[in-house]
Design an enzyme around this catalytic site. Structure first.
Site, PDB file in Angstrom:
ATOM      1  N   CYS A 270       0.795  -1.237   0.000  1.00  0.00           N
ATOM      2  CA  CYS A 270       0.000   0.000   0.000  1.00  0.00           C
ATOM      3  C   CYS A 270       0.829   1.291   0.000  1.00  0.00           C
ATOM      4  O   CYS A 270       0.705   2.103  -0.900  1.00  0.00           O
ATOM      5  CB  CYS A 270      -0.945   0.021   1.191  1.00  0.00           C
ATOM      6  N   ARG A 333       5.524  -8.150  -0.970  1.00  0.00           N
ATOM      7  CA  ARG A 333       5.517  -7.088  -1.986  1.00  0.00           C
ATOM      8  C   ARG A 333       6.133  -5.803  -1.437  1.00  0.00           C
ATOM      9  O   ARG A 333       5.733  -5.300  -0.405  1.00  0.00           O
ATOM     10  CB  ARG A 333       4.079  -6.840  -2.458  1.00  0.00           C
TER      11      ARG A 333
END
Ligand SMILES: NC(=O)c1ccc[n+]([C@@H]2O[C@H](COP(=O)([O-])OP(=O)(O)OC[C@H]3O[C@@H](n4cnc5c(N)ncnc54)[C@H](O)[C@@H]3O)[C@@H](O)[C@H]2O)c1
Length: 439
Positions: A270, A333
Site C-alpha cells: 500500500c 511485496r
C-alpha cells in the site's frame, strides 16, 4: 518554598518565564544587555506583546517579586538559580549562533568565582545535543575556577511555549523536561515546577536537548504535510476541510503514536504504491509537493543505511531473520527486507533467510510473482530452520519481531547482531556486538 532566580535574556522566552516564575511566588531578577527591555520590565511593563503579559508583569512588579538589571554579576550573586534564555539565532549558513549562550556562561562563571553557596544554572535556549556539556559547563568552569557537580550544577530545561499563548503554555505545558547529569542537580528545578500540572521527565541533558528539536521538527513536518495535503485536495476538487476533519478523528492510527517509533523502512502493497500514485498525480497537476515527494527517497535511504551497516562489519556471511514487510504476515511485496537482501546479494554476500510466516510453497498470486522477479533463487536461500540459518551467519540481521529466548541461546560468540526492528530491550540478545539501525 520561594526561590531567588536570575534570568538572562528578556526576549519572548525569558520575559514570559520571568513573569510566570514571579507569578508563582518566586523572586525574579531579569538580566538583559538591552537597556530598554530592562527599564520596561523593571518599571512593571512587559517588554513583549503577548497575551496576559501586561497583567502578570504589572502584578509581579507591584508585589516586588520582579526586577530587571543589566548587572549580571549582582543578579547571579543574589540568586539560587540562573536561567539562560538568550537567543540562539541561525547564522547565514544555518549553523546555530551560540555566541550569546557562551557569553552569558562566561559571565555566570565570573560571578560564581565570588559565590560560596552552591548555584544551579538552567539553560532554556534551544541548543543542539551536547552544547550544554561541551560549551556551557566548560565556559562556567574556566571562568569560575569551580567544578561542575561540586560547586554548581547545570541543567537543561527546554521550553514548549507558543508565541501568542506563551503564558498559558508556560503554566500548563505539554510536559516538563528536566535534563541533568545527576538527579541531585534537580533539587531547585523540582521545587520550581512542583505546582505545574504536567508530566515530568527527568532525563539526561542530551535527551532533553534533543526532545526540544524533535518536537519542533515534528511540528514543522505536520504543518508541511497539512499544507501539501490541502493543496492536493484543492487541485483535485475535494473539500479540504471535510478530509481534514475525518482524517483527524482517527486517533488510532492518524493522530496517535502509531508509526512514530524509529524502526526499519516502510513497505508492503500500500504505502509505496499510494505515495507513487499521489505524487505522480501531483506532477500531472503541476504541483510541487516536496515533502510527499521526499518520502520514497527517505525510505530508500533507510535501506541504504542497513546495507552500509552490514558492509561496514567487513563480514559477508549473513543470517537474515524476517523477509516479509511486517511481522505476522507473509506479504513480500515491496518488502524493504527483500530489497535489503537483494542489495546484499549484489554486494557478494552469502545470505540465508528465516521467516516463520513465509513458506515459498504457500505464496501465491502477486506476492509470489513479486519475490520471483526480485530474487529468482529465493527458494535456495530460505530455510524454516532458524538454528541452521543462524549457525552460518557472521552477521545476524533481525528484521522481524522475535523472542529473546529464541534468539539469545542460538547466537554464537562473535556474531554481530544488527537490529532493524527496534526489539524491546528485554527481547534484545545480549550479544556484545549488538547495533540498532537508528538507535
Ligand atoms: N520564541 C519562542 O517562542 C521560543 C520557544 C521555545 C524556545 N525558544 C528558544 O529560546 C531561546 C530564546 O528565544 P527568544 O525568542 O526569547 O529570543 P529573543 O531573541 O526574543 O531574545 C533573546 C534576548 O536575549 C538577550 N541577550 C543576548 N545576549 C545577552 C547577554 N549576554 N546577556 C543578557 N541578555 C542577552 C537579547 O538582548 C534578547 O532580549 C532561543 O534559543 C529560542 O530558539 C523560543
Amino acid at each position: 518554598m520561594s526561590l531567588s532566580i536570575s534570568l538572562f535574556g528578556l526576549g519572548y522566552v525569558g520575559s514570559v518565564s520571568a513573569a510566570c516564575f514571579a507569578h508563582m511566588g518566586h523572586k525574579v531578577t531579569g538580566v538583559d544587555i538591552s537597556k530598554t527591555k530592562v527599564e520596561m520590565l523593571d518599571s512593571g511593563r512587559s517588554p513583549i506583546i503577548e497575551a496576559r503579559m501586561d497583567e502578570l508583569v504589572a502584578q509581579a512588579n507591584k508585589s516586588c517579586r520582579l526586577h530587571a538589571t543589566t548587572d549580571s554579576i549582582a543578579a547571579v550573586l543574589a540568586s539560587d538559580v540562573s536561567f539562560v534564555c538568550v537567543g540562539t539565532p541561525s547564522l547565514k549558513s544555518g549553523k546555530l549562533d551560540l555566541s550569546h549562550v557562551e557569553h552569558v556562561s562566561r559571565e555566570i562563571g565570573t560571578a560564581l568565582k565570588q559565590k560560596k553557596a552552591f548555584h544551579t544554572v538552567v539553560l532554556r535556549s534551544t541548543v543542539l545535543p551536547g552544547t550544554t556539556e561541551t560549551l556551557m559547563i566548560p565556559a562556567i568552569e574556566s571562568n569560575s575556577g569551580k567544578k561542575h557537580g561540586t560547586d554548581f550544577a547545570v541543567c537543561y530545561n527546554p521550553e514548549f511555549m507558543r508565541e501568542g499563548s506563551a503564558v498559558g503554555d508556560f503554566l500548563q505545558p505539554p510536559y516538563t523536561i528536566l535534563g541533568s547529569q545527576s538527579p541531585e542537580h534537580l533539587v531547585s528545578l523540582r521545587e520550581l515546577y512542583k505546582e505545574v500540572p504536567a508530566a515530568t521527565f527527568e532525563t539526561s541533558i542530551r535527551v532533553a536537548e534533543m526532545v526540544k528539536y524533535v518536537s519542533n521538527l515534528y511540528h514543522a513536518v505536520k504543518v508541511g504535510f497539512a499544507n501539501e495535503v490541502g493543496t492536493l485536495c484543492k487541485h483535485l476538487g475535494v473539500e479540504t476541510d471535510q478530509v481534514t476533519k475525518i482524517f483527524m478523528s482517527d486517533t488510532k492510527l492518524n493522530i496517535s503514536s502509531a508509526y512514530l517509533a524509529p524502526g526499519f523502512a516502510f513497505g508492503g502493497s500500500c504505502l509505496p504504491k499510494d505515495l507513487r500514485a499521489i505524487t505522480y498525480r501531483g506532477k500531472e497537476l503541476d504541483l510541487e509537493l516536496p515533502l510527499l515527494e521526499s518520502l520514497m527517497p527517505s525510505n530508500a535511504q533507510h535501506v541504504d543505511r542497513a546495507v552500509e551497516a552490514v558492509l561496514a562489519t567487513g563480514k559477508r556471511k549473513i543470517a537474515m531473520l524476517g523477509l516479509s514487510f511486517k511481522a505476522g504476515t507473509d506479504d513480500l511485496r515491496e518488502s524493504p527486507q527483500v530489497q535489503l537482501i537483494k542489495r546484499l546479494l549484489g554486494e557478494g554476500c552469502q545470505v540465508k533467510i528465516w521467516d516463520k510466516d513465509v513458506s515459498l510453497g504457500r505464496l501465491a498470486g502477486s506476492n509470489r510473482q513479486y519475490i520471483e522477479e526480485v530474487i529468482p533463487h529465493i527458494g535456495s536461500l530460505l530455510s524454516a530452520d532458524m538454528p541452521e540459518v543462524l549457525q552460518g551467519g557472521e552477521v545476524v540481521i533481525v528484521g522481524t519481531k522475535i523472542e529473546r529466548a529464541e534468539l539469545g541461546k542460538l547466537l554464537a560468540p562473535g556474531q554481530i547482531v544488527i537490529d532493524l526492528v527496534n526489539l524491546d530491550p528485554a527481547r534484545r540478545p545480549e550479544a556484545k556486538a549488538y547495533q540498532g539501525i537508528c538507535w
